[in-house]
Design a protein around this motif. Structure first.
Motif, mmCIF file in Angstrom:
data_model
loop_
_atom_site.group_PDB
_atom_site.id
_atom_site.type_symbol
_atom_site.label_atom_id
_atom_site.label_comp_id
_atom_site.label_asym_id
_atom_site.label_seq_id
_atom_site.Cartn_x
_atom_site.Cartn_y
_atom_site.Cartn_z
ATOM 1 N N UNK A 93 0.794 -1.063 -0.128
ATOM 2 C CA UNK A 93 -0.268 -0.105 0.041
ATOM 3 C C UNK A 93 0.786 1.398 0.065
ATOM 4 N N UNK A 94 1.562 1.466 0.724
ATOM 5 C CA UNK A 94 3.217 2.808 0.843
ATOM 6 C C UNK A 94 3.303 2.596 -0.034
ATOM 7 N N UNK A 95 3.862 1.439 -1.560
ATOM 8 C CA UNK A 95 4.856 1.840 -2.309
ATOM 9 C C UNK A 95 3.750 1.954 -3.088
ATOM 10 N N UNK A 96 2.966 1.583 -3.348
ATOM 11 C CA UNK A 96 1.952 2.627 -4.610
ATOM 12 C C UNK A 96 1.154 4.028 -4.277
ATOM 13 N N UNK A 97 1.022 4.597 -2.600
ATOM 14 C CA UNK A 97 1.069 5.219 -2.356
ATOM 15 C C UNK A 97 2.108 6.292 -2.109
ATOM 16 N N UNK A 98 3.547 5.953 -2.777
ATOM 17 C CA UNK A 98 4.436 6.825 -2.555
ATOM 18 C C UNK A 98 6.251 6.071 -2.543
ATOM 19 N N UNK A 99 5.566 5.444 -4.391
ATOM 20 C CA UNK A 99 6.600 4.819 -5.364
ATOM 21 C C UNK A 99 8.588 5.647 -4.816
ATOM 22 N N UNK A 100 8.590 7.037 -4.216
ATOM 23 C CA UNK A 100 9.626 7.229 -4.066
ATOM 24 C C UNK A 100 9.912 7.668 -2.596
ATOM 25 N N UNK A 101 9.136 6.629 -1.477
ATOM 26 C CA UNK A 101 9.777 6.173 -0.283
ATOM 27 C C UNK A 101 10.673 5.063 -0.337
ATOM 28 N N UNK A 102 11.347 5.536 0.228
ATOM 29 C CA UNK A 102 12.909 4.402 -0.006
ATOM 30 C C UNK A 102 12.279 2.992 1.077
ATOM 31 N N UNK A 103 12.405 3.260 1.965
ATOM 32 C CA UNK A 103 12.209 2.705 3.291
ATOM 33 C C UNK A 103 11.068 0.818 3.488
ATOM 34 N N UNK A 104 10.096 1.994 2.849
ATOM 35 C CA UNK A 104 9.085 0.569 2.593
ATOM 36 C C UNK A 104 9.572 0.150 1.781
ATOM 37 N N UNK A 105 10.235 0.432 0.746
ATOM 38 C CA UNK A 105 11.310 -1.234 -0.425
ATOM 39 C C UNK A 105 11.541 -1.563 0.608
ATOM 40 N N UNK A 106 12.859 -0.836 0.701
ATOM 41 C CA UNK A 106 13.845 -1.407 1.945
ATOM 42 C C UNK A 106 13.200 -2.742 2.954
ATOM 43 N N UNK A 107 12.090 -2.341 3.628
ATOM 44 C CA UNK A 107 11.526 -2.732 4.876
ATOM 45 C C UNK A 107 10.710 -4.398 4.008
ATOM 46 N N UNK A 108 10.033 -3.802 2.880
ATOM 47 C CA UNK A 108 9.645 -5.233 2.146
ATOM 48 C C UNK A 108 10.394 -5.934 1.578
ATOM 49 N N UNK A 109 11.985 -5.960 0.792
ATOM 50 C CA UNK A 109 12.786 -6.901 0.644
ATOM 51 C C UNK A 109 12.807 -8.159 1.863
ATOM 52 N N UNK A 110 13.304 -6.679 3.347
ATOM 53 C CA UNK A 110 14.001 -7.589 3.654
ATOM 54 C C UNK A 110 12.649 -8.834 4.290
ATOM 55 N N UNK A 111 11.111 -8.086 4.184
ATOM 56 C CA UNK A 111 10.337 -9.602 4.895
ATOM 57 C C UNK A 111 10.310 -10.609 3.671
ATOM 58 N N UNK A 112 10.477 -10.220 2.490
ATOM 59 C CA UNK A 112 10.951 -11.667 1.875
ATOM 60 C C UNK A 112 11.698 -11.908 2.076
ATOM 61 N N UNK A 113 13.748 -11.468 1.914
ATOM 62 C CA UNK A 113 14.468 -12.145 2.746
ATOM 63 C C UNK A 113 13.552 -13.335 3.255
ATOM 64 N N UNK A 114 12.730 -12.845 4.325
ATOM 65 C CA UNK A 114 13.061 -13.748 5.361
ATOM 66 C C UNK A 114 11.894 -14.829 4.717
ATOM 67 N N UNK A 115 11.520 -14.595 4.297
ATOM 68 C CA UNK A 115 10.660 -16.209 3.683
ATOM 69 C C UNK A 115 11.226 -16.569 3.011
ATOM 70 N N UNK A 116 12.413 -16.087 2.082
ATOM 71 C CA UNK A 116 13.350 -16.596 0.776
ATOM 72 C C UNK A 116 12.996 -16.862 0.034
ATOM 73 N N UNK A 117 12.055 -15.919 -0.073
ATOM 74 C CA UNK A 117 11.944 -15.293 -1.783
ATOM 75 C C UNK A 117 12.648 -14.371 -2.275
ATOM 76 N N UNK A 118 13.877 -14.899 -2.806
ATOM 77 C CA UNK A 118 14.525 -14.108 -3.234
ATOM 78 C C UNK A 118 15.270 -13.115 -4.051
ATOM 79 N N UNK A 119 14.063 -13.321 -5.468
ATOM 80 C CA UNK A 119 13.831 -12.629 -6.527
ATOM 81 C C UNK A 119 12.886 -11.947 -6.316
ATOM 82 N N UNK A 120 12.037 -11.728 -5.057
ATOM 83 C CA UNK A 120 11.188 -10.758 -4.562
ATOM 84 C C UNK A 120 11.725 -9.912 -4.011
#
Length: 212
Positions: free
Chosen positions: A112-139
């Motif tokens: 939701x945050x990415x959709x509303x604020x695509x230039x806000x870096x932190x939600x992208x970085x944290x989402x990457x961490x969540x995918x990393x924890x799920x071992x979905x490394x491409x995402x």
């Protein structure tokens, strides 16, 4: 006479302890049946006072139950009201879900945050961490690269991306990412990444490259 007095005192202490435990159980049950802050506070105060007693493991256990129940109650409130949260509260809520290991739920909020604020870096970085924890490394790689695209000096995003690329077997790319990220180390004012973590990652990547 002294033996009789000692016996009376011992019986009194046991009676008080039993009564206190019964009172605590009543307060716990009251909160369990009607979960509101007032009932929570009364139960917490009771078990906190008992927690001063050495080796009082039962109070520690009951406090853990109470805090967990109150946490879940508040998470339910945030979930119901998620659409009406202000942006920073929504971001903090997603981060809390991430910390609690609720990775898919956190990703939903980060989306939701990415959709509303695509230039806000932190939600992208944290989402990457969540995918990393799920071992979905491409995402995880895609989301973390978006964080860097949004903010070139996002130092901890580079370290995260290097770790993700290592998991993908892209050792040379990971080392290049790490070395580029080190140019922005001074931008890491929160010290989220330690020097020892960086050095360990660099050594690991070099060893992996020697083997391949």
């Amino acid at each position: 006479m002294q033996k009789i007095l000692f016996l009376i005192i011992a019986v009194l202490i046991i009676t008080l302890l039993v009564a206190d435990e019964h009172n605590g159980n009543d307060l716990f049950m009251t909160y369990q049946q009607d979960q509101n802050f007032d009932n929570f506070q009364k139960a917490i105060e009771h078990y906190n006072s008992n927690n001063e007693i050495p080796d009082n493991n039962k109070s520690a256990l009951m406090l853990s139950y109470l805090y967990t129940m109150e946490l879940n109650r508040n998470l339910d409130i945030l979930k119901v009201n998620s659409d009406s949260l202000d942006n920073m509260t929504k971001f903090s809520y997603a981060n809390l879900l991430l910390e609690l290991g609720k990775f898919n739920e956190s990703i939903h909020i980060y989306d939701q945050l990415n959709a509303d604020f695509p230039k806000w870096s932190c939600p992208w970085r944290h989402k990457g961490e969540a995918f990393q924890n799920l071992q979905d490394y491409k995402s995880a790689e895609f989301a973390t690269m978006k964080a860097i695209e949004s903010r070139e000096d996002h130092f901890d995003a580079y370290i995260q991306l290097a770790n993700i690329q290592k998991e993908l077997g892209e050792y040379r790319t990971a080392l290049t990412t790490l070395e580029k990220g080190l140019q922005y180390k001074e931008a890491d004012h929160e010290d989220e990444v330690s020097d020892s973590e960086i050095e360990a990652l660099k050594m690991e990547l070099n060893k992996l490259l020697e083997k391949h």
